[in-house]
Design a protein around this motif. Sequence first.
Motif, PDB file in Angstrom:
ATOM      1  N   HIS A  57      47.583 -23.588 -24.331  1.00 45.63           N
ATOM      2  CA  HIS A  57      46.383 -22.744 -24.239  1.00 45.63           C
ATOM      3  C   HIS A  57      45.194 -23.559 -24.753  1.00 45.63           C
ATOM      4  O   HIS A  57      45.367 -24.520 -25.507  1.00 45.63           O
ATOM      5  CB  HIS A  57      46.549 -21.469 -25.072  1.00 45.63           C
ATOM      6  CG  HIS A  57      46.771 -21.760 -26.525  1.00 45.63           C
ATOM      7  ND1 HIS A  57      48.006 -22.092 -27.026  1.00 45.63           N
ATOM      8  CD2 HIS A  57      45.920 -21.815 -27.569  1.00 45.63           C
ATOM      9  CE1 HIS A  57      47.909 -22.331 -28.327  1.00 45.63           C
ATOM     10  NE2 HIS A  57      46.654 -22.170 -28.682  1.00 45.63           N
ATOM     11  N   PRO A  64      43.337 -28.624 -24.379  1.00 40.58           N
ATOM     12  CA  PRO A  64      44.138 -28.051 -25.469  1.00 40.58           C
ATOM     13  C   PRO A  64      44.336 -29.032 -26.625  1.00 40.58           C
ATOM     14  O   PRO A  64      44.123 -30.239 -26.486  1.00 40.58           O
ATOM     15  CB  PRO A  64      45.464 -27.730 -24.792  1.00 40.58           C
ATOM     16  CG  PRO A  64      45.543 -28.653 -23.629  1.00 40.58           C
ATOM     17  CD  PRO A  64      44.132 -28.901 -23.190  1.00 40.58           C
ATOM     18  N   PRO A 108      44.197 -24.867 -17.052  1.00 40.46           N
ATOM     19  CA  PRO A 108      44.613 -23.502 -16.711  1.00 40.46           C
ATOM     20  C   PRO A 108      45.690 -23.464 -15.622  1.00 40.46           C
ATOM     21  O   PRO A 108      46.561 -22.596 -15.630  1.00 40.46           O
ATOM     22  CB  PRO A 108      43.314 -22.834 -16.244  1.00 40.46           C
ATOM     23  CG  PRO A 108      42.242 -23.580 -16.959  1.00 40.46           C
ATOM     24  CD  PRO A 108      42.732 -25.006 -17.005  1.00 40.46           C
ATOM     25  N   PHE A 111      48.817 -24.323 -17.506  1.00 43.02           N
ATOM     26  CA  PHE A 111      49.194 -23.202 -18.372  1.00 43.02           C
ATOM     27  C   PHE A 111      49.888 -22.104 -17.574  1.00 43.02           C
ATOM     28  O   PHE A 111      50.759 -21.402 -18.080  1.00 43.02           O
ATOM     29  CB  PHE A 111      47.973 -22.595 -19.069  1.00 43.02           C
ATOM     30  CG  PHE A 111      47.222 -23.539 -19.972  1.00 43.02           C
ATOM     31  CD1 PHE A 111      47.812 -24.666 -20.514  1.00 43.02           C
ATOM     32  CD2 PHE A 111      45.897 -23.283 -20.287  1.00 43.02           C
ATOM     33  CE1 PHE A 111      47.103 -25.533 -21.343  1.00 43.02           C
ATOM     34  CE2 PHE A 111      45.181 -24.127 -21.118  1.00 43.02           C
ATOM     35  CZ  PHE A 111      45.787 -25.259 -21.640  1.00 43.02           C
TER      36      PHE A 111
END
Length: 193
Positions: A57, A64, A108, A111
């Motif tokens: 995240h 990150p 993202p 993730f």
Amino acid sequence: MGRSAFVEPLSLAMVENGLAGDMEQFLYKTWRENNGIIARETPLSRLSPYLLMTAAHAETGDVPQVTFAGHKSTFRRFFPEALENREVRSPISYLPEEYRRGVADAYPVAFAGEPWFDFQRTGRRLGDGVPDMTLQRLLLKFTTAGGHERVFCLIKLLATHQRSGRSDRTRRLRSYQRISGWRPGSRAKALPS
């Protein structure tokens, strides 16, 4: 990211077919065969010297936090001081904000559990004392049996460039060089948990 800096997503077919390199192909194949699950005893430990692992995240528009950087990783090579005082200063704070914003869009996707493969030119975005580089990056999210998630980041330095302020994107793949000395059967220390 500036005139000479860019990030260009690439096809995962390059990784699958081995065109991105043996380490990338091995990491991707292991991720795919295990559905992103990693066991404590894993053949991926052979890659640990080259890997950068991050949290799964990050703040929007940022990269990150680094949780592990192998001793042969590109990050450790160009920012060795970043891991010495991690209690005082976050390792990612050594990366200039402009660079972090420029490469953040990939995270993202990772993730969410999707693989990401790109090619980037850093230009002047990494700051003084760090060369203008062409890098190749593979991001894959792994989950341990205990439920801990990490993004495995394999960044390979393809070339360094004179700081001319210009980028010739049509000639970028000519500078590709494989890292010698690594094969899927080589031995290395186990990955940290």
